[in-house]
Each structure stands twice: as structure tokens, then as C-alpha cells.
Scaffold this motif. Sequence first.
Motif, PDB file in Angstrom:
ATOM      1  N   THR A 215       0.836  -1.190   0.000  1.00  0.00           N
ATOM      2  CA  THR A 215       0.000   0.000   0.000  1.00  0.00           C
ATOM      3  C   THR A 215       0.872   1.242   0.000  1.00  0.00           C
ATOM      4  OG1 THR A 215      -1.623   1.277   1.262  1.00  0.00           O
ATOM      5  CG2 THR A 215      -0.140  -0.121   2.529  1.00  0.00           C
ATOM      6  N   ASN A 216       0.394   2.312  -0.627  1.00  0.00           N
ATOM      7  CA  ASN A 216       1.186   3.544  -0.709  1.00  0.00           C
ATOM      8  C   ASN A 216       0.701   4.606   0.260  1.00  0.00           C
ATOM      9  OD1 ASN A 216      -1.213   4.377  -1.843  1.00  0.00           O
ATOM     10  ND2 ASN A 216      -0.300   5.241  -3.694  1.00  0.00           N
ATOM     11  N   ILE A 217      -0.070   4.216   1.271  1.00  0.00           N
ATOM     12  CA  ILE A 217      -0.628   5.214   2.179  1.00  0.00           C
ATOM     13  C   ILE A 217       0.464   5.944   2.948  1.00  0.00           C
ATOM     14  CG2 ILE A 217      -1.054   3.479   3.973  1.00  0.00           C
ATOM     15  CD1 ILE A 217      -3.358   5.195   4.957  1.00  0.00           C
ATOM     16  N   VAL A 218       1.526   5.250   3.347  1.00  0.00           N
ATOM     17  CA  VAL A 218       2.584   5.897   4.125  1.00  0.00           C
ATOM     18  C   VAL A 218       3.243   6.997   3.300  1.00  0.00           C
ATOM     19  CG1 VAL A 218       4.827   5.568   5.241  1.00  0.00           C
ATOM     20  CG2 VAL A 218       2.973   3.931   5.635  1.00  0.00           C
ATOM     21  N   LYS A 219       3.553   6.725   2.045  1.00  0.00           N
ATOM     22  CA  LYS A 219       4.155   7.746   1.185  1.00  0.00           C
ATOM     23  C   LYS A 219       3.188   8.909   0.969  1.00  0.00           C
ATOM     24  CE  LYS A 219       6.110   8.598  -3.399  1.00  0.00           C
ATOM     25  NZ  LYS A 219       7.119   9.548  -2.868  1.00  0.00           N
ATOM     26  N   THR A 220       1.928   8.600   0.740  1.00  0.00           N
ATOM     27  CA  THR A 220       0.932   9.654   0.534  1.00  0.00           C
ATOM     28  C   THR A 220       0.864  10.576   1.746  1.00  0.00           C
ATOM     29  OG1 THR A 220      -0.375   8.193  -0.883  1.00  0.00           O
ATOM     30  CG2 THR A 220      -1.495  10.117   0.035  1.00  0.00           C
ATOM     31  N   LEU A 221       0.859   9.977   2.923  1.00  0.00           N
ATOM     32  CA  LEU A 221       0.771  10.758   4.158  1.00  0.00           C
ATOM     33  C   LEU A 221       2.035  11.575   4.394  1.00  0.00           C
ATOM     34  CD1 LEU A 221      -0.790   8.082   6.550  1.00  0.00           C
ATOM     35  CD2 LEU A 221      -1.968  10.014   5.511  1.00  0.00           C
ATOM     36  N   LEU A 222       3.183  10.922   4.322  1.00  0.00           N
ATOM     37  CA  LEU A 222       4.421  11.599   4.705  1.00  0.00           C
ATOM     38  C   LEU A 222       4.910  12.581   3.649  1.00  0.00           C
ATOM     39  CD1 LEU A 222       6.368   8.826   6.643  1.00  0.00           C
ATOM     40  CD2 LEU A 222       4.968  10.701   7.527  1.00  0.00           C
ATOM     41  N   ASP A 223       4.573  12.381   2.393  1.00  0.00           N
ATOM     42  CA  ASP A 223       4.891  13.393   1.383  1.00  0.00           C
ATOM     43  C   ASP A 223       4.122  14.677   1.667  1.00  0.00           C
ATOM     44  OD1 ASP A 223       6.658  11.755   0.096  1.00  0.00           O
ATOM     45  OD2 ASP A 223       5.398  11.394  -1.674  1.00  0.00           O
ATOM     46  N   TYR A 224       2.859  14.527   2.035  1.00  0.00           N
ATOM     47  CA  TYR A 224       2.034  15.693   2.373  1.00  0.00           C
ATOM     48  C   TYR A 224       2.607  16.409   3.596  1.00  0.00           C
ATOM     49  CZ  TYR A 224      -2.257  18.404   3.148  1.00  0.00           C
ATOM     50  OH  TYR A 224      -3.175  19.425   3.310  1.00  0.00           O
ATOM     51  N   TYR A 225       2.955  15.633   4.590  1.00  0.00           N
ATOM     52  CA  TYR A 225       3.511  16.154   5.848  1.00  0.00           C
ATOM     53  C   TYR A 225       4.825  16.894   5.583  1.00  0.00           C
ATOM     54  CZ  TYR A 225       3.557  15.599  11.019  1.00  0.00           C
ATOM     55  OH  TYR A 225       3.508  15.779  12.381  1.00  0.00           O
ATOM     56  N   TYR A 226       5.682  16.274   4.788  1.00  0.00           N
ATOM     57  CA  TYR A 226       6.984  16.874   4.489  1.00  0.00           C
ATOM     58  C   TYR A 226       6.832  18.181   3.726  1.00  0.00           C
ATOM     59  CZ  TYR A 226      11.660  17.393   2.453  1.00  0.00           C
ATOM     60  OH  TYR A 226      12.878  17.878   2.062  1.00  0.00           O
ATOM     61  N   ASN A 227       5.882  18.232   2.814  1.00  0.00           N
ATOM     62  CA  ASN A 227       5.676  19.469   2.051  1.00  0.00           C
ATOM     63  C   ASN A 227       5.328  20.636   2.966  1.00  0.00           C
ATOM     64  OD1 ASN A 227       6.231  18.352  -0.449  1.00  0.00           O
ATOM     65  ND2 ASN A 227       4.100  17.778  -0.831  1.00  0.00           N
ATOM     66  N   PHE A 228       4.548  20.384   4.012  1.00  0.00           N
ATOM     67  CA  PHE A 228       4.240  21.449   4.967  1.00  0.00           C
ATOM     68  C   PHE A 228       5.501  21.888   5.690  1.00  0.00           C
ATOM     69  CE2 PHE A 228       3.757  22.336   9.493  1.00  0.00           C
ATOM     70  CZ  PHE A 228       3.101  23.555   9.424  1.00  0.00           C
ATOM     71  N   TYR A 229       6.244  20.934   6.228  1.00  0.00           N
ATOM     72  CA  TYR A 229       7.438  21.285   7.005  1.00  0.00           C
ATOM     73  C   TYR A 229       8.497  21.962   6.132  1.00  0.00           C
ATOM     74  CZ  TYR A 229       6.019  19.060  11.355  1.00  0.00           C
ATOM     75  OH  TYR A 229       5.375  18.756  12.526  1.00  0.00           O
ATOM     76  N   LYS A 230       8.623  21.504   4.896  1.00  0.00           N
ATOM     77  CA  LYS A 230       9.628  22.079   3.996  1.00  0.00           C
ATOM     78  C   LYS A 230       9.269  23.514   3.634  1.00  0.00           C
ATOM     79  CE  LYS A 230       9.764  20.447  -0.154  1.00  0.00           C
ATOM     80  NZ  LYS A 230       9.994  19.542  -1.299  1.00  0.00           N
TER      81      LYS A 230
END
Length: 319
Positions: A213-228
Amino acid sequence: MAQKVLVFGDIGIDDTVALIYGYFKDEIDIVGVVADYGNVSRAKALANVHYVRSILTNTEEIKVIGGAEIPMTGETPVFYPEIHGEYGLGPISPPQVENGDIIENFFQIIDIIDQYQGELIIVNIGRLTSLATMFILYRNRMSKIKDFYIMGGAFWVPGNITAVSEANFYGDPIAAHIVLKNAQNVTIIPLNVTAQAIATPQMVDYIDRAQDTNIVKTLLDYYYNFYKERDPSVQGSPLHDVLTLMATIHEDMLGYRTLPVQIVQAQNGIARGQSVADIRPYAINEETEKKKLHRIAFELDYKKFYIDFMSVMTGQRFS
């Protein structure tokens, strides 16, 4: 034997990754999730727990419990869609649980405590309102909890809501005060260490290739974009809640100090929710009986964090 863990959380992105980590980690047995307001509303937090259960197998025995809707301050909660997405799962829109469909089953926490008394660990990775409520209603029963692990606070490092305050303590400082005043065997996992528990984009991509499943990437890419966007120097997504769950089984991953802790309960202002540790040696030695001492994590062995997180999330052996 796996540690029996009851999770209290305001189920957003890092909470969800923590639940997935706990699901894959053999040494952790999540027996229930208390879904609270915080990152999102209680209804959305409940929907997120049910969604996570739906994409994982053999999770029927994990009890899902509706927690608090508002803090003990009586304020209307403020949510953070820019960090966690409108529904708390980044771009994912899970089937929603309407307020009218929520089963008021908070009392089931008692059943879980009674079933696992003496071996149950509570991990609080959101606001502390529901956990504080348990101490108000069932103080004697709460003495049956083996350990408490709390993600919260910032000690001599910047906060993430104000210059000095971390979100979970800031969101309900009254509840944080009640918990730290009454709970025994408390370990606090503050921003001091969780801000170092980074999942880089390279780590996330590797996990995505290894998982079905790609849910972890979907979640953490979104999260990283905010922090970046907020801090271009950041190297990845901080896994605040994952590290807190890890701490229950990895005693050597973190370095601790045991100190008295106070929570600033101001209604407003920069200091609201600030976690203050008293480091005066004479204060600790002379007033130990007057002050409750709590274990606070100050150091993280990142290599051990990396090896465990990547091994668990990929099903491969890292060293």
C-alpha cells in the motif's frame, strides 16, 4: 510477550503512521484507540481510525473509542488542515463518521484497564483531555496502569505552537497539568527528541517500494511538504508519535533525565502550555516528596530509530 498498549490520539498523519508501525511491530499489541479532537475533530479522528483498520488485516479486536470533543478550557478547538489535511490524512478523504453515528463508548476504557491491569501501557500522542478525564473519574483504577508515555512538551528548545509551547500541552494545559500531577511512571517524549526522529523522502520512497500500500508515502509526502515550506532546511518528516510508541519497547533508543515538571496554565499568551522542568539540584533533593518527578527524553540514538523504523515498515532487515 507483546506490550499491551492503549493509544489516546488526535488521529492525524503522524498518529496514523504510528498506528501502522504498531500494527507491524510484533512487540506491540495495540488493544484500543481513543480518538480525540486535536489535529482534526473527534468525528474525523474516529473516521481515520476506522479507515486505517479497513486497510489492515486482522484488526477487528482493536477497540475504537470516542474521546473528548473539546478541551477542559471550554474553548472551541482550533484545527490545522494545513499540516494534516482537511480530514487529517493529507489528501486522503476517508468515509466520514457523522456526529449522530458516534457511539458514546468512553466507559469501555475501564473494561480495557480491568482486562489488562498491571500490564497495560497508555500512550498519549494527542491532547490530554481524555486521559485527564480518566484521572478525574477513575483515579484509583488509573493506578493499575503499568506506564504512561506522553508525546508533549518542549524543554529549552523551540515550541511548535508558540516560541516555548508544544501543541499537545498548549491545546489543553489544564488536562496536561492534571495528568502530570496524578499519573505514576510517566515518560515524556518532547520535541527535544521527536524533532530529530526524521523520515527523509528517500526513506519514504524505499518504504513505498517495499509495501503493498502507498498510504505511508501519501501521508508523509504531504507532511513533508508542509514542514519544507515552513523551514526549507528540514530534512524530512518528524515522526513525533511513532517515536513515542517506539519508546515503550526500546529503552536504549533514548536518553532520559528525571525531573519535576510544571505546565503553565495561562489562558492566553506565549507561555500557555509551556513545559517547565526544574533542574535545580537542591530543589530536587530537598523537595522530592512535594514534587512529582517524571522521566523526560532528551537524547535520541537516530541510528537505532532508523534501523527499527525501516525494518518494521519494509519487512526487511536493516543494520
